[in-house]
Motif scaffolding. Structure first.
Motif, PDB file in Angstrom:
ATOM      1  N   LEU A 159      -1.979   8.073   2.253  1.00  0.00           N
ATOM      2  CA  LEU A 159      -1.291   6.800   2.857  1.00  0.00           C
ATOM      3  C   LEU A 159      -2.125   6.129   3.800  1.00  0.00           C
ATOM      4  O   LEU A 159      -2.167   4.407   3.769  1.00  0.00           O
ATOM      5  CB  LEU A 159       0.507   6.050   2.943  1.00  0.00           C
ATOM      6  CG  LEU A 159       1.245   7.500   1.840  1.00  0.00           C
ATOM      7  CD1 LEU A 159       3.006   7.190   2.359  1.00  0.00           C
ATOM      8  CD2 LEU A 159       1.121   6.113   0.864  1.00  0.00           C
ATOM      9  N   ILE A 197       6.463  -1.065  -0.575  1.00  0.00           N
ATOM     10  CA  ILE A 197       6.981  -0.737  -2.157  1.00  0.00           C
ATOM     11  C   ILE A 197       7.758  -1.882  -2.565  1.00  0.00           C
ATOM     12  O   ILE A 197       8.027  -1.773  -3.350  1.00  0.00           O
ATOM     13  CB  ILE A 197       7.380   0.198  -2.169  1.00  0.00           C
ATOM     14  CG1 ILE A 197       6.490   1.569  -1.926  1.00  0.00           C
ATOM     15  CG2 ILE A 197       8.000   0.835  -3.351  1.00  0.00           C
ATOM     16  CD1 ILE A 197       6.431   2.658  -1.206  1.00  0.00           C
ATOM     17  N   ILE A 198       8.836  -2.006  -1.356  1.00  0.00           N
ATOM     18  CA  ILE A 198       9.414  -3.547  -1.561  1.00  0.00           C
ATOM     19  C   ILE A 198       9.179  -4.779  -2.160  1.00  0.00           C
ATOM     20  O   ILE A 198      10.023  -4.595  -3.071  1.00  0.00           O
ATOM     21  CB  ILE A 198      10.821  -3.241  -0.532  1.00  0.00           C
ATOM     22  CG1 ILE A 198      11.386  -2.121  -0.187  1.00  0.00           C
ATOM     23  CG2 ILE A 198      11.727  -5.010  -0.693  1.00  0.00           C
ATOM     24  CD1 ILE A 198      12.196  -2.337   1.145  1.00  0.00           C
ATOM     25  N   ILE A 201       6.215   6.580  -7.963  1.00  0.00           N
ATOM     26  CA  ILE A 201       6.714   5.264  -7.063  1.00  0.00           C
ATOM     27  C   ILE A 201       6.809   3.459  -8.239  1.00  0.00           C
ATOM     28  O   ILE A 201       8.000   3.748  -8.651  1.00  0.00           O
ATOM     29  CB  ILE A 201       5.968   4.843  -5.690  1.00  0.00           C
ATOM     30  CG1 ILE A 201       6.525   6.647  -4.826  1.00  0.00           C
ATOM     31  CG2 ILE A 201       7.257   3.831  -5.401  1.00  0.00           C
ATOM     32  CD1 ILE A 201       4.998   6.091  -3.595  1.00  0.00           C
ATOM     33  N   LEU A 242       1.639   0.610  -2.525  1.00  0.00           N
ATOM     34  CA  LEU A 242       2.126   2.120  -2.488  1.00  0.00           C
ATOM     35  C   LEU A 242       2.882   2.503  -1.421  1.00  0.00           C
ATOM     36  O   LEU A 242       2.940   4.189  -1.219  1.00  0.00           O
ATOM     37  CB  LEU A 242       3.075   2.297  -3.901  1.00  0.00           C
ATOM     38  CG  LEU A 242       2.496   1.488  -4.757  1.00  0.00           C
ATOM     39  CD1 LEU A 242       2.591   2.337  -6.490  1.00  0.00           C
ATOM     40  CD2 LEU A 242       4.305   0.237  -5.352  1.00  0.00           C
ATOM     41  N   SER A 243       1.506   2.238  -0.332  1.00  0.00           N
ATOM     42  CA  SER A 243       1.568   3.212   0.810  1.00  0.00           C
ATOM     43  C   SER A 243       2.926   2.701   2.112  1.00  0.00           C
ATOM     44  O   SER A 243       2.182   3.775   2.824  1.00  0.00           O
ATOM     45  CB  SER A 243       0.240   2.470   1.648  1.00  0.00           C
ATOM     46  OG  SER A 243       0.246   1.017   2.226  1.00  0.00           O
ATOM     47  N   GLN A 244       3.460   1.865   1.859  1.00  0.00           N
ATOM     48  CA  GLN A 244       4.617   2.771   3.163  1.00  0.00           C
ATOM     49  C   GLN A 244       5.721   1.834   1.859  1.00  0.00           C
ATOM     50  O   GLN A 244       5.551   0.176   1.306  1.00  0.00           O
ATOM     51  CB  GLN A 244       3.877   1.762   4.432  1.00  0.00           C
ATOM     52  CG  GLN A 244       3.935   0.582   4.174  1.00  0.00           C
ATOM     53  CD  GLN A 244       3.671   0.353   6.033  1.00  0.00           C
ATOM     54  OE1 GLN A 244       4.418  -0.364   5.853  1.00  0.00           O
ATOM     55  NE2 GLN A 244       2.451   0.301   6.247  1.00  0.00           N
ATOM     56  N   ALA A 245       7.081   1.621   2.699  1.00  0.00           N
ATOM     57  CA  ALA A 245       8.315   0.972   2.398  1.00  0.00           C
ATOM     58  C   ALA A 245       8.327  -0.779   1.895  1.00  0.00           C
ATOM     59  O   ALA A 245       8.728  -1.157   1.538  1.00  0.00           O
ATOM     60  CB  ALA A 245       9.570   1.906   3.180  1.00  0.00           C
TER      61      ALA A 245
END
Lengths: 75, 269, 355
Positions: free
Chosen positions: B227, B188-189, B29, B182-185
């Motif tokens: 996660l 990450i955004i 990712i 980087l553990s959830q969308a």
């Protein structure tokens, strides 16, 4: 219709995309890929909203998402 | 025929090579986010990366631009050598794990930050040495079991985990210091925004983005549970925060800035 | 244009010669007895549009050289024995990644913190032990300030030609000595640097690395490096023969400062009627074994003189292979052998040879 393109041979079946899909459209396929994983597959793609979360979560950059644009007739 | 909007496409700045990382490892990712930013900024022929020693030692195989591979912990020194010799418009970043950056490379990262090297450091913190088989890292949490802390990290024996962002934020020079996950969308955004901000600020000074990451293999958890573990255990210890932005500086650093110099130099005239 | 003759300290002359050889980047960390090099660089580099940067350690300095070398510029550092030891890891990476950089080692007494007096205690470290793995690097050993000046341009040229680091070894005496020097008037040679990682994509992509995970792949890489090392051994052996035209029965083997002291001693010995010559390696690696081999038969006995407990003597013995006696005289701990000591030693040595 929206499109989800999965590069099956990159997939390592980590399932992070499956969990993130709001509509639960992703699942592991029965078939094996070149690496020996059951890659993800999309069923009922017509229900996909092309939100792109699966692609954002994918650690292999193996998912591509395209959204259909309804072309409106302009007068 | 209906037109299509691209929601997500594999970035051009990634090569076709398959990542060698374990299933569910968030390195992929982080790589992708960097490649997306390189695409968006149009800097594929203006960027040179520095790969570390650790799982991402082969990062140069996955990015379609120039790279230098550094010895364990030395990426900021290598990047310094590059920054000081390459044309000014080049972008330079190091990609380092927690063992590489916060243990063996502590001197290099602190001094590169202190000199204000115009580079971006991407710090992957997963609280463990992944490549060597899951040993204790400088960021391993108290009580966390690893192959070299089989009874859990004993803080009386080896101290507490090091918070790199907070530590570097005591320095005057850094322009941007932030921690993402980087553990959830949604994280990450946000992480991508932090990275983008760092790259955009790079030519003004030192920029540092820590990304909380997983190591499902080293942790002994499934990718999904990794996660959850990250969010439950790492986030309380490593809060997601922008520590430093242009115009901000904590009191500890402000005390010595800006431009505080000796009143007169020692030479008699 | 008449070339200017300047009176300069060895360390500063080395620094100035490097700049004139086109080196615009210096990364280093202070350590005695070579501090005049970074000090000179910190003054001079801004004047010539170059960069002096003080690293946080020798470990960082050598890795800054790696990054700069991989960017395709002429770059150097200088240090002294314990500091150079810290550079070993990075030096090996530089060889593995085929980067041209120059390292100057102004040697001091060891082991450990030792002292800061002149020494040749790093001969073995520099020629055999500088970094891990299968590797070599050219080691230049000047014995005068002028020779050191001339060698800086050579060092950078050899580094670029072979894409391999080059080391220059001196000691506190060469470093501190003031001598008149003439800087070469030639412009720095230009080399192809299209391999440097300066920003490319696709098939032009440049990766500076020394990692080869497949054993066969690494073996191929090392064999490729050794083709370069073989070429260096064939083409870059340098030496000086002094007072050797009359095939003297005794040949002193010495390099650097020791060779210089030996020359003075030899002039006195010759006045006493003792025929003695000098074989002086100018490249410590590749050791000038071809030249030494050529005189083995003509010589009755070899005497190695070093400022250590005997390190080069192993290289001499390997060439002589027991055909002639090879003996040793050395002072260590930073003690410099005197002319008188060497004269006395050679007279004693001569007496043992018989008629």
């Amino acid at each position: 219709m929206n499109r989800v393109v999965i590069d099956k041979d990159r997939c390592k079946a980590c399932k992070l995309c499956i969990n993130v899909c709001q509509r639960k459209l992703l699942e592991l396929a029965d078939e094996l890929n070149a690496k020996g994983y059951h890659p993800i597959a999309i069923h009922a793609v017509e229900k996909c909203t092309a939100c792109g979360l699966c692609a954002i979560m994918c650690p292999e950059a193996s998912i591509e998402v395209f959204k259909e644009i309804k072309v409106k007739k302009t007068a | 025929m209906a037109e299509e909007q691209v929601i997500f496409k594999r970035p051009a700045a990634l090569t076709e090579k398959y990542f060698h990382y374990c299933p569910g490892c968030t390195h992929g990712i982080a790589h992708r986010l960097i490649a997306e930013i390189v695409d968006e900024m149009g800097i594929q022929e203006k960027i040179v990366g520095v790969s570390p020693v650790g799982c991402s030692v082969l990062a140069y195989n996955y990015f379609d631009f120039d790279f230098q591979e550094a010895a364990h912990g030395r990426a900021p020194a290598v990047a310094t050598g590059m920054r000081r010799t390459l044309p000014e418009d080049r972008y330079i970043f190091t990609y380092q794990g927690d063992g590489d950056l916060a243990s063996i490379g502590m001197a290099e990262i602190v001094h590169a930050a202190n000199r204000g090297e115009k580079i971006t450091v991407v710090f992957i913190n997963n609280a463990i040495y992944g490549m060597t088989g899951g040993q204790m890292a400088p960021t391993t949490l108290p009580g966390m079991r690893t192959t070299t802390s089989p009874y859990g990290r004993d803080t009386t024996l080896c101290g507490h985990p090091i918070r790199m962002c907070e530590l570097l934020n005591t320095l005057v020079e850094p322009r941007f210091i932030a921690r993402g996950s980087l553990s959830q969308a949604k994280h990450i955004i946000k992480a991508k925004k932090l990275l983008r901000q760092a790259f955009e600020l790079q030519h003004e000074g030192f920029t540092f983005v820590e990304l909380l990451s997983t190591c499902p293999t080293g942790w002994g958890l499934t990718p999904e549970n990794s996660l959850l573990w990250l969010e439950r255990n790492m986030m309380p210890f490593f809060p997601l925060q922008v520590f430093r932005e242009p115009g901000t500086m904590p009191e500890t650093a402000k005390k010595y800035a800006p431009d505080l110099k000796v009143k007169d130099d020692k030479k008699e005239s | 244009m008449a070339q200017e003759r300047l009176l300069m300290k060895g360390t500063e002359a080395i620094a100035e010669a490097a700049i004139r050889a086109g080196c615009n980047f210096f990364f280093g960390y202070p350590i005695t007895p070579q501090n005049e090099i970074p000090e000179y660089m910190s003054r001079r580099m801004p004047q010539v549009g170059g960069l002096y940067l003080q690293a946080e350690s020798e470990v960082s300095a050598i890795n800054m050289l790696y990054g700069a070398g991989g960017s395709g510029v002429r770059v150097m550092t200088s240090s002294s024995s314990p500091g150079v030891a810290l550079m070993s890891e990075g030096f090996s990476y530089i060889i593995g990644s085929e980067l041209p950089v120059v390292v100057v080692n102004i040697m001091r007494g060891g082991p450990g913190l030792g002292d800061i007096a002149p020494s040749q205690g790093d001969y073995a470290q520099m020629t055999k032990g500088f970094g891990h793995g299968d590797k070599h690097a050219i080691v230049l050993a000047p014995s005068t300030v002028q020779e050191a000046v001339d060698m800086m341009a050579l060092a950078f040229d050899l580094a670029d030609e072979y894409r391999n680091p080059v080391v220059l070894i001196g000691d506190g005496l060469i470093g501190q000595m003031m001598e008149p020097v003439v800087f070469p008037a030639t412009a720095p040679k230009q080399f192809d640097k299209s391999w440097a990682a300066t920003g490319h994509k696709g098939k032009d992509r440049k990766i500076i690395h020394s990692l080869y995970l497949e054993p066969e792949e690494l073996e191929r890489h090392v064999l490729k490096l050794f083709r370069k090392f073989d070429a260096m051994e064939a083409k870059e052996q340098r030496h000086e023969m002094f007072m050797a035209d009359d095939d003297p029965p005794i040949m002193i083997c010495a390099y650097g400062t020791t060779a210089r002291i030996a020359k003075t001693a030899m002039r006195e010995l010759r006045k006493k009627g003792i025929k003695v010559g000098l074989f002086r390696p100018i490249t410590a690696w590749p050791f000038p074994n071809v030249a030494l081999e050529a005189i083995v038969d003509k010589t009755r006995s070899f005497l190695c003189i070093e400022m250590n407990m005997g390190q080069m003597i192993d290289d001499v013995r390997m060439v002589v292979r027991g055909r002639r006696p090879v003996s040793f005289y050395g002072r260590t701990g930073g003690v410099v052998p005197t002319v008188e000591e060497i004269v006395k030693k050679v007279i004693e040595h001569n007496a043992t040879l018989g008629a």
